[in-house]
Motif scaffolding. Structure first.
Motif, PDB file in Angstrom:
ATOM      1  N   CYS A 137      99.348  21.742  33.472  1.00  0.00           N
ATOM      2  CA  CYS A 137      98.499  20.688  33.830  1.00  0.00           C
ATOM      3  C   CYS A 137      98.706  19.544  32.467  1.00  0.00           C
ATOM      4  O   CYS A 137      98.636  19.836  31.631  1.00  0.00           O
ATOM      5  CB  CYS A 137      97.015  21.405  33.820  1.00  0.00           C
ATOM      6  N   ARG A 138      98.625  18.411  33.160  1.00  0.00           N
ATOM      7  CA  ARG A 138      98.648  17.158  32.257  1.00  0.00           C
ATOM      8  C   ARG A 138      97.533  16.429  32.411  1.00  0.00           C
ATOM      9  O   ARG A 138      97.164  15.659  33.603  1.00  0.00           O
ATOM     10  CB  ARG A 138     100.130  16.587  32.613  1.00  0.00           C
ATOM     11  N   VAL A 139      96.919  16.000  31.415  1.00  0.00           N
ATOM     12  CA  VAL A 139      95.685  15.367  31.358  1.00  0.00           C
ATOM     13  C   VAL A 139      95.737  14.043  30.679  1.00  0.00           C
ATOM     14  O   VAL A 139      96.226  14.046  29.427  1.00  0.00           O
ATOM     15  CB  VAL A 139      94.385  16.421  30.850  1.00  0.00           C
ATOM     16  N   LEU A 164      88.048  17.569  21.929  1.00  0.00           N
ATOM     17  CA  LEU A 164      88.801  17.619  22.968  1.00  0.00           C
ATOM     18  C   LEU A 164      90.166  18.207  22.940  1.00  0.00           C
ATOM     19  O   LEU A 164      90.714  18.785  23.883  1.00  0.00           O
ATOM     20  CB  LEU A 164      88.622  16.379  23.831  1.00  0.00           C
ATOM     21  N   ARG A 165      90.733  17.716  21.996  1.00  0.00           N
ATOM     22  CA  ARG A 165      92.054  17.914  21.691  1.00  0.00           C
ATOM     23  C   ARG A 165      92.208  19.568  21.464  1.00  0.00           C
ATOM     24  O   ARG A 165      92.965  20.186  22.065  1.00  0.00           O
ATOM     25  CB  ARG A 165      92.763  17.292  20.534  1.00  0.00           C
ATOM     26  N   GLU A 166      91.536  20.179  20.649  1.00  0.00           N
ATOM     27  CA  GLU A 166      91.298  21.538  20.318  1.00  0.00           C
ATOM     28  C   GLU A 166      90.946  22.184  21.648  1.00  0.00           C
ATOM     29  O   GLU A 166      91.622  23.268  21.877  1.00  0.00           O
ATOM     30  CB  GLU A 166      90.240  21.743  19.310  1.00  0.00           C
ATOM     31  N   ALA A 167      89.985  21.914  22.395  1.00  0.00           N
ATOM     32  CA  ALA A 167      89.467  22.575  23.594  1.00  0.00           C
ATOM     33  C   ALA A 167      90.542  22.579  24.657  1.00  0.00           C
ATOM     34  O   ALA A 167      90.857  23.670  25.210  1.00  0.00           O
ATOM     35  CB  ALA A 167      88.306  21.847  24.479  1.00  0.00           C
ATOM     36  N   LEU A 168      91.185  21.431  24.897  1.00  0.00           N
ATOM     37  CA  LEU A 168      92.364  21.418  25.819  1.00  0.00           C
ATOM     38  C   LEU A 168      93.630  22.031  25.392  1.00  0.00           C
ATOM     39  O   LEU A 168      94.253  22.928  26.222  1.00  0.00           O
ATOM     40  CB  LEU A 168      92.572  19.974  26.586  1.00  0.00           C
ATOM     41  N   SER A 169      93.936  22.246  24.310  1.00  0.00           N
ATOM     42  CA  SER A 169      94.882  23.130  23.615  1.00  0.00           C
ATOM     43  C   SER A 169      94.770  24.393  23.945  1.00  0.00           C
ATOM     44  O   SER A 169      95.724  25.275  24.262  1.00  0.00           O
ATOM     45  CB  SER A 169      95.059  22.766  22.201  1.00  0.00           C
ATOM     46  N   THR A 170      93.460  25.272  23.602  1.00  0.00           N
ATOM     47  CA  THR A 170      92.949  26.250  23.938  1.00  0.00           C
ATOM     48  C   THR A 170      93.122  26.695  25.410  1.00  0.00           C
ATOM     49  O   THR A 170      93.579  27.858  25.737  1.00  0.00           O
ATOM     50  CB  THR A 170      91.490  26.760  23.754  1.00  0.00           C
ATOM     51  N   ALA A 196      97.656  17.322  26.825  1.00  0.00           N
ATOM     52  CA  ALA A 196      96.862  16.135  26.726  1.00  0.00           C
ATOM     53  C   ALA A 196      97.561  14.896  26.164  1.00  0.00           C
ATOM     54  O   ALA A 196      98.068  15.064  24.996  1.00  0.00           O
ATOM     55  CB  ALA A 196      95.647  16.496  25.892  1.00  0.00           C
ATOM     56  N   ILE A 197      97.272  13.922  26.887  1.00  0.00           N
ATOM     57  CA  ILE A 197      97.698  12.682  26.308  1.00  0.00           C
ATOM     58  C   ILE A 197      96.554  11.717  25.938  1.00  0.00           C
ATOM     59  O   ILE A 197      95.582  11.529  26.945  1.00  0.00           O
ATOM     60  CB  ILE A 197      98.593  11.906  27.411  1.00  0.00           C
ATOM     61  N   PHE A 198      96.378  11.354  24.718  1.00  0.00           N
ATOM     62  CA  PHE A 198      95.007  10.524  24.357  1.00  0.00           C
ATOM     63  C   PHE A 198      95.510   9.146  24.178  1.00  0.00           C
ATOM     64  O   PHE A 198      96.316   8.557  23.790  1.00  0.00           O
ATOM     65  CB  PHE A 198      94.478  10.995  23.214  1.00  0.00           C
ATOM     66  N   THR A 200      76.931  23.556  20.778  1.00  0.00           N
ATOM     67  CA  THR A 200      78.222  22.602  20.003  1.00  0.00           C
ATOM     68  C   THR A 200      78.863  23.329  18.892  1.00  0.00           C
ATOM     69  O   THR A 200      80.010  23.467  18.787  1.00  0.00           O
ATOM     70  CB  THR A 200      77.805  21.307  19.808  1.00  0.00           C
ATOM     71  N   ILE A 201      77.922  23.819  18.240  1.00  0.00           N
ATOM     72  CA  ILE A 201      78.460  24.684  16.922  1.00  0.00           C
ATOM     73  C   ILE A 201      79.269  25.859  17.401  1.00  0.00           C
ATOM     74  O   ILE A 201      80.312  26.053  16.956  1.00  0.00           O
ATOM     75  CB  ILE A 201      77.563  24.963  15.718  1.00  0.00           C
ATOM     76  N   ALA A 202      78.530  26.416  18.208  1.00  0.00           N
ATOM     77  CA  ALA A 202      79.380  27.840  18.918  1.00  0.00           C
ATOM     78  C   ALA A 202      80.502  27.348  19.474  1.00  0.00           C
ATOM     79  O   ALA A 202      81.487  28.151  19.255  1.00  0.00           O
ATOM     80  CB  ALA A 202      78.312  28.431  19.815  1.00  0.00           C
ATOM     81  N   THR A 203      80.610  26.269  20.117  1.00  0.00           N
ATOM     82  CA  THR A 203      81.996  25.778  20.850  1.00  0.00           C
ATOM     83  C   THR A 203      82.867  25.631  20.041  1.00  0.00           C
ATOM     84  O   THR A 203      84.258  26.229  19.798  1.00  0.00           O
ATOM     85  CB  THR A 203      81.723  24.766  21.648  1.00  0.00           C
ATOM     86  N   LEU A 204      82.665  25.122  18.908  1.00  0.00           N
ATOM     87  CA  LEU A 204      83.643  24.675  17.789  1.00  0.00           C
ATOM     88  C   LEU A 204      84.213  25.974  17.065  1.00  0.00           C
ATOM     89  O   LEU A 204      85.299  26.023  16.770  1.00  0.00           O
ATOM     90  CB  LEU A 204      83.102  23.805  16.609  1.00  0.00           C
ATOM     91  N   ASP A 205      83.110  26.926  16.762  1.00  0.00           N
ATOM     92  CA  ASP A 205      83.742  28.319  16.276  1.00  0.00           C
ATOM     93  C   ASP A 205      84.434  28.989  17.125  1.00  0.00           C
ATOM     94  O   ASP A 205      85.355  29.567  16.872  1.00  0.00           O
ATOM     95  CB  ASP A 205      82.461  28.978  15.775  1.00  0.00           C
ATOM     96  N   SER A 206      84.158  28.728  18.385  1.00  0.00           N
ATOM     97  CA  SER A 206      85.205  29.699  19.525  1.00  0.00           C
ATOM     98  C   SER A 206      86.437  28.679  19.691  1.00  0.00           C
ATOM     99  O   SER A 206      87.380  29.812  19.865  1.00  0.00           O
ATOM    100  CB  SER A 206      84.335  29.520  20.798  1.00  0.00           C
ATOM    101  N   LEU A 207      86.504  27.688  19.455  1.00  0.00           N
ATOM    102  CA  LEU A 207      87.702  27.042  19.491  1.00  0.00           C
ATOM    103  C   LEU A 207      88.587  27.576  18.470  1.00  0.00           C
ATOM    104  O   LEU A 207      89.599  27.748  18.308  1.00  0.00           O
ATOM    105  CB  LEU A 207      87.647  25.442  19.480  1.00  0.00           C
ATOM    106  N   GLY A 208      87.809  27.480  17.134  1.00  0.00           N
ATOM    107  CA  GLY A 208      88.464  28.032  15.891  1.00  0.00           C
ATOM    108  C   GLY A 208      88.959  29.188  16.134  1.00  0.00           C
ATOM    109  O   GLY A 208      90.302  29.642  15.475  1.00  0.00           O
ATOM    110  N   SER A 209      88.386  30.243  16.430  1.00  0.00           N
ATOM    111  CA  SER A 209      88.619  31.770  16.408  1.00  0.00           C
ATOM    112  C   SER A 209      89.878  31.861  17.377  1.00  0.00           C
ATOM    113  O   SER A 209      90.941  32.625  17.379  1.00  0.00           O
ATOM    114  CB  SER A 209      87.713  32.596  17.137  1.00  0.00           C
ATOM    115  N   LYS A 210      90.174  30.797  18.368  1.00  0.00           N
ATOM    116  CA  LYS A 210      91.087  31.076  19.539  1.00  0.00           C
ATOM    117  C   LYS A 210      92.429  30.430  18.832  1.00  0.00           C
ATOM    118  O   LYS A 210      93.507  30.711  19.361  1.00  0.00           O
ATOM    119  CB  LYS A 210      90.949  30.429  20.840  1.00  0.00           C
ATOM    120  N   SER A 211      92.144  29.200  18.051  1.00  0.00           N
ATOM    121  CA  SER A 211      93.468  28.670  17.546  1.00  0.00           C
ATOM    122  C   SER A 211      93.877  29.065  16.395  1.00  0.00           C
ATOM    123  O   SER A 211      94.946  28.881  15.834  1.00  0.00           O
ATOM    124  CB  SER A 211      93.238  27.134  17.639  1.00  0.00           C
TER     125      SER A 211
END
Length: 220
Positions: free
Chosen positions: A21-23, A36-42, A47-49, A166-177
């Motif tokens: 998928c290309r966003v 957003l970059r971290e989330a889409l990478s997960t 992603a092109i910004f 939001t904090i939980a989302t950032l922590d979740s992205l960090g745990s995945k990456s």
């Protein structure tokens, strides 16, 4: 508490893979782009910004994308006008419709109608979770894009200073990456915030209400 908040968030789901998928993501705020970059990478999304609506229109015309995440308030050209121009180009050239999802905190009442009138296919409100993005992207692959989460009602007297989801989302992205995403985003914000605050203070004395509103929105 953060894990529970993320699980309870509407649209929260087990992270899926959207490899291939290309966003195109348009947002002029560096902190927003990084999250957003971290989330889409997960989600394994390419992603092109870009940082303004005019560049989004140009890239959408020249390259193939499966989806556009479009911020509203941007320099040069805002997201609404960029969406209108993308739709006008499709009508003029007879090209397939490119799904456009509004990704903005400004999504209540007439704002929602304005995005629909401009040709947006749905919206994700900020702050978003990984589940919200998953729902939006899956909607494109499953058929018509869909609204990933309802516009929140403004409750200024009840809004906490820090959004636990939001904090939980950032922590979740960090745990995945495997990266400390929360620290990275916080450091970016803490470096920029004093400068943004001083700029906003200076604008109060001499700028238009529209310019002040855009700066305050970016700071928020």
């Amino acid at each position: 508490r953060r894990a529970d908040a993320l699980k309870a968030q509407p649209g929260a789901a087990v992270a899926r893979s959207f490899a291939g998928c290309r966003v195109l993501a348009a947002d002029d705020n560096a902190v927003n782009r990084e999250v957003l970059r971290e989330a889409l990478s997960t989600l394994k999304v390419e992603a092109i910004f870009v940082e303004d609506g005019a560049e989004a229109v140009r890239r959408a015309a020249e390259e193939h994308f499966d989806l556009v995440f479009m911020d509203g308030s941007m320099p040069v050209m805002d997201g609404l006008e960029a969406t209108r121009q993308i739709r006008a180009a499709e009508a003029r050239l007879g090209t397939p419709r490119l799904p456009v999802i509004a990704l903005t905190a400004q999504m209540a009442g007439h704002d929602s109608d304005a995005w629909s009138d401009a040709g947006a296919d749905g919206h994700v409100t900020k702050p978003f979770s990984l589940g919200h993005l998953t729902t939006a992207i899956a909607g494109v692959y499953g058929g018509a894009p869909q609204v990933a989460n309802p516009a929140p009602q403004a409750q200024f007297d009840e809004t906490p200073l820090l959004n636990e989801t939001t904090i939980a989302t950032l922590d979740s992205l960090g745990s995945k990456s495997g990266r400390d995403v929360r620290a990275k985003v916080w450091n970016m914000f803490s470096e920029r915030a004093p400068i943004e605050r001083e700029t906003l203070n200076d604008m109060l004395a001499s700028s238009t209400l529209t310019a002040i509103s855009r700066k305050a929105h970016a700071f928020k």
